[in-house]
Design a protein around this motif. Structure first.
Motif, PDB file in Angstrom:
ATOM      1  N   ARG A  49      -3.152   2.337  -6.829  1.00  0.00           N
ATOM      2  CA  ARG A  49      -2.983   2.673  -5.339  1.00  0.00           C
ATOM      3  C   ARG A  49      -1.773   3.444  -5.139  1.00  0.00           C
ATOM      4  O   ARG A  49      -0.516   3.102  -5.547  1.00  0.00           O
ATOM      5  N   PRO A  50      -1.642   4.596  -4.414  1.00  0.00           N
ATOM      6  CA  PRO A  50      -0.110   5.210  -4.171  1.00  0.00           C
ATOM      7  C   PRO A  50       0.472   4.451  -3.313  1.00  0.00           C
ATOM      8  O   PRO A  50       0.211   3.440  -2.573  1.00  0.00           O
ATOM      9  N   ALA A  51       1.921   4.742  -3.373  1.00  0.00           N
ATOM     10  CA  ALA A  51       3.150   3.872  -2.937  1.00  0.00           C
ATOM     11  C   ALA A  51       2.670   3.536  -1.438  1.00  0.00           C
ATOM     12  O   ALA A  51       3.043   2.661  -0.984  1.00  0.00           O
ATOM     13  N   ASP A  52       2.480   4.681  -0.645  1.00  0.00           N
ATOM     14  CA  ASP A  52       2.289   4.511   0.689  1.00  0.00           C
ATOM     15  C   ASP A  52       1.201   3.700   1.388  1.00  0.00           C
ATOM     16  O   ASP A  52       1.304   2.925   1.986  1.00  0.00           O
ATOM     17  N   GLU A  53       0.273   3.589   0.505  1.00  0.00           N
ATOM     18  CA  GLU A  53      -0.702   2.738   0.722  1.00  0.00           C
ATOM     19  C   GLU A  53      -0.239   1.353   0.444  1.00  0.00           C
ATOM     20  O   GLU A  53      -0.627   0.346   1.201  1.00  0.00           O
ATOM     21  N   VAL A  54       0.225   1.196  -0.647  1.00  0.00           N
ATOM     22  CA  VAL A  54       0.841  -0.318  -1.046  1.00  0.00           C
ATOM     23  C   VAL A  54       1.681  -0.803   0.184  1.00  0.00           C
ATOM     24  O   VAL A  54       1.711  -1.723   0.530  1.00  0.00           O
ATOM     25  N   ALA A  55       2.729   0.233   0.512  1.00  0.00           N
ATOM     26  CA  ALA A  55       3.721  -0.246   1.604  1.00  0.00           C
ATOM     27  C   ALA A  55       2.834  -0.689   3.022  1.00  0.00           C
ATOM     28  O   ALA A  55       3.405  -1.552   3.391  1.00  0.00           O
ATOM     29  N   GLU A  56       1.826   0.071   3.008  1.00  0.00           N
ATOM     30  CA  GLU A  56       1.248  -0.066   4.421  1.00  0.00           C
ATOM     31  C   GLU A  56       0.477  -1.333   4.399  1.00  0.00           C
ATOM     32  O   GLU A  56       0.459  -2.402   5.318  1.00  0.00           O
ATOM     33  N   GLU A  57      -0.028  -1.728   3.158  1.00  0.00           N
ATOM     34  CA  GLU A  57      -0.797  -3.058   2.969  1.00  0.00           C
ATOM     35  C   GLU A  57       0.071  -4.137   3.201  1.00  0.00           C
ATOM     36  O   GLU A  57       0.053  -5.387   3.846  1.00  0.00           O
ATOM     37  N   LEU A  58       1.633  -3.931   2.664  1.00  0.00           N
ATOM     38  CA  LEU A  58       2.460  -5.005   2.621  1.00  0.00           C
ATOM     39  C   LEU A  58       2.905  -5.248   3.807  1.00  0.00           C
ATOM     40  O   LEU A  58       3.667  -6.476   4.254  1.00  0.00           O
ATOM     41  N   ASN A  59       2.788  -4.269   4.920  1.00  0.00           N
ATOM     42  CA  ASN A  59       3.233  -4.621   6.488  1.00  0.00           C
ATOM     43  C   ASN A  59       2.475  -5.523   6.974  1.00  0.00           C
ATOM     44  O   ASN A  59       3.057  -5.971   7.887  1.00  0.00           O
ATOM     45  N   TYR A  60       1.174  -5.801   6.737  1.00  0.00           N
ATOM     46  CA  TYR A  60       0.451  -7.123   7.154  1.00  0.00           C
ATOM     47  C   TYR A  60       1.170  -8.321   6.876  1.00  0.00           C
ATOM     48  O   TYR A  60       1.425  -8.494   5.766  1.00  0.00           O
TER      49      TYR A  60
END
Ligand SMILES: O=C(O)CCC(=O)C(=O)O
Ligand SMILES: [Fe+2]
Length: 617
Positions: A49-60
């Motif tokens: 998964r691309p970095a921005d998707e990982v970052a988004e997921e980690l926001n939750y």
């Protein structure tokens, strides 16, 4: 949710360079299970998964709140029922997710289903490959969920049993490895669906049978997932977060875990509980309940242990013939006006599959899939334009993979006649005359009946007579209406796709042909299209065809080789100028309606009318 009822998950990462790898993975037909069997330690790039998707997921955040757990025991006893209805109502409003026990389906049925799904995915790869497909009309198909509309592969394989357009399935249509267990499971879960819709109707303050009468429980798909153990789950995370494009989803999961629901920006585990089902409200129920019930975001985390097996039964509503759903009138008022527009199951699915997970969204992803199948990958606007540039009007474009017999005849350079309408006397006269002429001229001819949209009962009768009197080929009798539906839906998709790219009947040859087909279907008359292999095509309506074939003695001698039949027929058809014609183009009122359309035959601007119709026959 936006007004169209679609929830959008966005990501910005581009993924150039992965397409070839995705295609190669798809072509292997051995899925994620194949990779695991090959003993990989590092997961391929297409799963990362691309970095921005990982970052988004980690926001939750993550919360330990408990998903509502509802005991259906005593559901037919007044007091108990009232309590269950109230619990279902709260859970559907606040969560859109709940778990149920004491639903009446024996544990053995659940266990056998999970076992059967496992056997399907773990059977010999060569055997399994035979099911690898994404063809809409296939009731049984297996594919690895490189979700063809997205850009990242998902760490799971899927096998679906689809009853989207037809109601029934016979045991012998199911794969041997899970035939009995799946058949029993399908019947039990279908009944559970009815019980749940009754409770949900009452929870909305409606009569018990309300949602069932709306046919929300029709259009079932059983999606049987297999999530292999993953050596690097942290790189692929899991499925994309999504809501389900159904009315209701009834999910059976095994004991591995990984399913999560999003509530107040926090992921909450939906833990495996022996003997239970997970129930979630889908987008369609959110829309018809005018937001009284919520369709919740959820996802499945990839796991180091596995395989995890789950079976999601989507109850999506009536697709064929297209039924229009919308916010239920009694649930709306002046203070609570309808939030959603009317929609059909098809339209909503098309929107669902065009959600922009990558940067480029194409609202035509599903129609593209219908027109070009997997060639449409990666489903971008540019790909759509390129495909149109490469397309020519021939039998392949017109029928694609609808029926493998047509592809065979095309390959064998046979003369093919597709004909339609629902006047059996015309059909008798036409087929008999044309077959007689083909025999005289030694033309290898195959005729197949493609019926008429929105004329189910008459077309059924025509089918039966054509079959009994051996007038021509027909689509399989049991599912004939699915084939006819798909034939016309594809043509409608082509029309819309062209329209969205600004093409018009005046400037575009293929559009003229599509329109001619749609106007044939809008008329009361019979019609036919003839082609020789992938080469010449010609077409005509009822009286013109009869005139041309009645005059056969005047032109038949020019057909001194079977290949000349279609070109000579074309000359004859173009030479007949009927004194009067009136073409009708009937488009669904809730789709894309062009301001101006010109007649594909005479070039005049067509008058536009509004028609309301209550039935399909
Ligand atoms: O596998 C699961 O538990 C859920 C799958 C799912 O959400 C889906 O198929 O829509
Ligand atoms: Fe889902």
């Amino acid at each position: 949710m936006s007004q169209s009822g679609i929830k959008v998950a966005e990501s910005t990462e581009k993924c150039e360079g992965l397409q070839d790898e995705l295609m190669a993975f798809d072509a292997s037909k051995t899925g994620v299970k194949g990779l695991v069997d090959a003993g990989i330690d590092n997961i391929p790039k297409i799963f990362i998964r691309p970095a921005d998707e990982v970052a988004e997921e980690l926001n939750y955040g993550h919360s330990n709140l408990q998903v509502p757990f509802i005991d259906l025991n005593g559901i037919e006893e007044d007091d108990q029922r009232r309590k269950i209805i109230s619990e279902v109502k709260n859970a559907s409003k606040d969560w859109g997710f709940f778990q149920i026990v004491n639903h009446g389906i024996p544990q053995t049925v659940l266990d056998s289903m999970l076992d059967g799904v496992c056997r399907f995915h773990e059977q010999d790869a060569e055997e399994k490959k035979k099911f690898y497909s994404r063809e809409p009309l296939k009731k049984m198909k297996y594919y690895s969920n490189i979700d063809p509309f997205r850009k990242r592969a998902i760490w799971r394989d899927t096998f679906t049993i689809s009853m989207m357009t037809s109601c029934d399935i016979e045991p012998d249509e199911l794969p041997m490895v899970c035939r009995n267990s799946a058949f029993e499971y399908i019947n039990e879960v279908t009944n559970l669906g009815k019980t749940l819709f009754e409770v949900l109707s009452e929870a909305l303050g409606l009569k018990r049978e309300y949602l069932e009468v709306m046919e929300c429980g029709k259009g079932r798909t059983f999606t049987c997932h297999y999530y292999p153990a993953c050596p690097q789950p942290e790189l692929t995370l899991g499925t994309n977060k999504h809501t389900d494009p159904s009315f209701l989803t009834i999910l059976l999961q095994d004991q591995i875990g990984g399913l999560q629901v999003l509530r107040d920006n926090q992921w909450i585990d939906v833990p495996p509980r022996p003997g239970s089902f997970v129930i979630n409200i889908g987008d369609n129920l959110q829309m018809v309940s005018n937001d009284e019930f919520k369709s919740a975001w959820h996802r499945v985390l990839t796991n180091k242990v596995g395989p995890r097996i789950s079976v999601a039964c989507f109850l999506a509503g009536v697709m064929n013939p297209a039924k229009v759903y919308g916010p239920i009138k009694v649930l709306t008022s002046e203070e609570n006006p309808p939030i959603y527009k009317d929609f059909t199951v098809n339209e909503h699915l098309a929107k669902f599959y065009s959600k922009p997970i990558g940067r480029v969204a194409n609202t035509n992803a599903l129609p593209m899939m219908w027109i070009w199948g997997s060639h449409a990958f990666p489903f971008t606007k540019q790909r759509e334009l390129d495909l149109w540039r490469e397309s020519t009007w021939n039998m392949d474009l017109l029928t694609d993979s609808i029926d493998p017999r047509i592809q065979e005849w095309t390959r064998d350079n046979k003369t093919i006649c597709l004909y339609g309408g629902d006047d059996i006397n015309w059909i008798r006269r036409f087929t008999t005359t044309v077959r007689g002429i083909a025999t005289t001229l030694h033309v290898p001819l195959e005729m197949i009946y493609v019926g008429k949209r929105n004329s189910k009962d008459r077309v059924r009768r025509c089918h039966e007579i054509i079959d009994t009197e051996k007038l021509s080929h027909i689509f399989p009798l049991k599912d004939f209406y699915d084939y006819i539906w798909f034939f016309w839906v594809r043509l409608g998709s082509m029309w819309n796709s062209k329209l969205q790219h600004g093409m018009t009947v005046e400037t575009d040859k293929i559009m003229q042909e599509i329109m001619a087909m749609l106007t044939y279907d809008g008329s009361e008359q019979g019609w036919a299209v003839f082609s020789r292999g992938l080469y010449e095509m010609t077409k005509g309506k009822d009286d013109i065809l009869i005139t041309v074939f009645d005059n056969f003695n005047q032109w038949g001698h020019r057909v001194d080789h079977p290949d000349k039949f279609v070109p000579e027929l074309d000359k004859e058809i173009s030479g007949v100028h009927p004194e009067h014609h009136c073409n009708r183009l009937i488009l669904p009122g809730h789709g894309n309606i062009p301001e101006r359309v010109v007649c594909s035959e005479c070039g005049r601007t067509m008058d536009k009318f509004v028609m309301y119709r209550c039935c399909t026959d």
